[in-house]
Design an enzyme around this catalytic site. Structure first.
Site, PDB file in Angstrom:
ATOM      1  N   SER A 133       0.831  -1.191   0.000  1.00 63.12           N
ATOM      2  CA  SER A 133       0.000   0.000   0.000  1.00 63.12           C
ATOM      3  C   SER A 133       0.880   1.262   0.000  1.00 63.12           C
ATOM      4  O   SER A 133       1.703   1.427  -0.901  1.00 63.12           O
ATOM      5  CB  SER A 133      -0.963  -0.047   1.192  1.00 63.12           C
ATOM      6  OG  SER A 133      -2.016   0.887   1.029  1.00 63.12           O
TER       7      SER A 133
ATOM      8  N   HIS B 243      -7.446  -5.912   0.272  1.00 65.71           N
ATOM      9  CA  HIS B 243      -6.255  -5.068   0.343  1.00 65.71           C
ATOM     10  C   HIS B 243      -5.208  -5.633   1.299  1.00 65.71           C
ATOM     11  O   HIS B 243      -4.016  -5.402   1.121  1.00 65.71           O
ATOM     12  CB  HIS B 243      -6.669  -3.656   0.784  1.00 65.71           C
ATOM     13  CG  HIS B 243      -5.577  -2.642   0.692  1.00 65.71           C
ATOM     14  ND1 HIS B 243      -4.859  -2.421  -0.469  1.00 65.71           N
ATOM     15  CD2 HIS B 243      -5.079  -1.780   1.622  1.00 65.71           C
ATOM     16  CE1 HIS B 243      -3.971  -1.459  -0.248  1.00 65.71           C
ATOM     17  NE2 HIS B 243      -4.073  -1.064   0.998  1.00 65.71           N
TER      18      HIS B 243
END
Length: 257
Positions: free
Chosen positions: A82, A234
């Protein structure tokens, strides 16, 4: 910058995402350190690292290079998730000689629309007083519209003080710098690219890396290969750690000097 280093061999630098700390990729580090020197960092404004009023990707990439200098490491394999993936990509584009190979987990080299407003609102509205406990903090985050898993992750930033609790991360600094965190503004020309081995891993149920990002990924990282972890979002490295760790470790082994 706070870090831990374990193992011996070609160096691997692991960089966590927003609101995280160096423990986020500890599971991967445990696998890699059997054959590598593995450095896990607390990104500035996170964990035990220093607080910055201003953070952007060029500055963060420079900080990582300075850490490599401090450790007398000429180049390393870089793995980032990320926000950490953006830091890793910035390192590769701005300091390519310091990066042997690059692994980017569920993020693209593009600017994103804001998506953490609910999280910031929940964190800033949590009142710390004599009645605050981890249990009450968890309830506050869940009642603010954050799922329990994410709430538990965020509460890893809660630390006890002599008078109660406080956030370990620099929340004000993160809010101030958020437009740059979700952005992608590097001081490079449009034709700059990283031409060493690169692996993008995306979560099959995540919307962080989509088909519309493909052209930008290939333009900036032409030696890229990509994998999708089905059944993950994610937090792919936490949802399917064995598969994620195997993919990353095999990629690094294939691209050792």
């Amino acid at each position: 910058m706070h870090y831990v280093s374990h193992g011996q061999g070609e160096a691997v630098l692991l960089i966590h995402g927003l609101f995280g700390n160096l423990d986020n990729l500890k599971n991967l580090g445990s696998v890699l350190e059997q054959n590598h020197q593995v450095i896990r960092v607390d990104v500035p404004n996170h964990g035990l690292s220093e607080h910055w009023d201003n953070m952007d990707y060029p500055s963060l990439a420079n900080a990582m290079v300075e850490l490599l200098d401090q450790l007398k490491i000429s180049a390393a394999h870089i793995v980032g998730h990320s926000m950490g993936g953006k830091i890793a990509m910035a390192m590769a584009l701005l300091h390519p000689s310091r990066v042997n190979s690059l692994v980017v987990a569920d993020i693209a080299p593009v600017a994103y629309q804001p998506r953490h407003q609910t999280v910031f609102a929940a964190l800033t509205s949590l009142i710390f007083d004599e009645n605050t406990s981890r249990k009450s903090a968890l309830a506050h985050l869940i009642n603010s519209g954050i799922d329990e898993g994410t709430s538990q992750f965020l509460l890893k930033n809660l630390q006890r003080t002599d008078t109660g609790f406080e956030w370990k991360m620099n929340l004000d600094g993160l809010i101030h710098c958020y437009p740059r965190i979700i952005g992608w503004d590097l001081p490079i020309s449009a034709d700059v690219h990283f031409d060493k081995p690169t692996l993008f891993i995306r979560g099959g149920e995540s919307n962080y890396v989509t088909a519309e990002h493909r052209d930008e990924i290939v333009r900036q990282f032409p030696q890229v290969t990509a994998k999708t972890l089905n059944g993950t979002g994610h937090w792919l490295h936490a949802q399917k750690p064995e598969i994620f760790n195997r993919i990353v470790s095999e990629f690094i082994e294939q691209n050792q000097g």
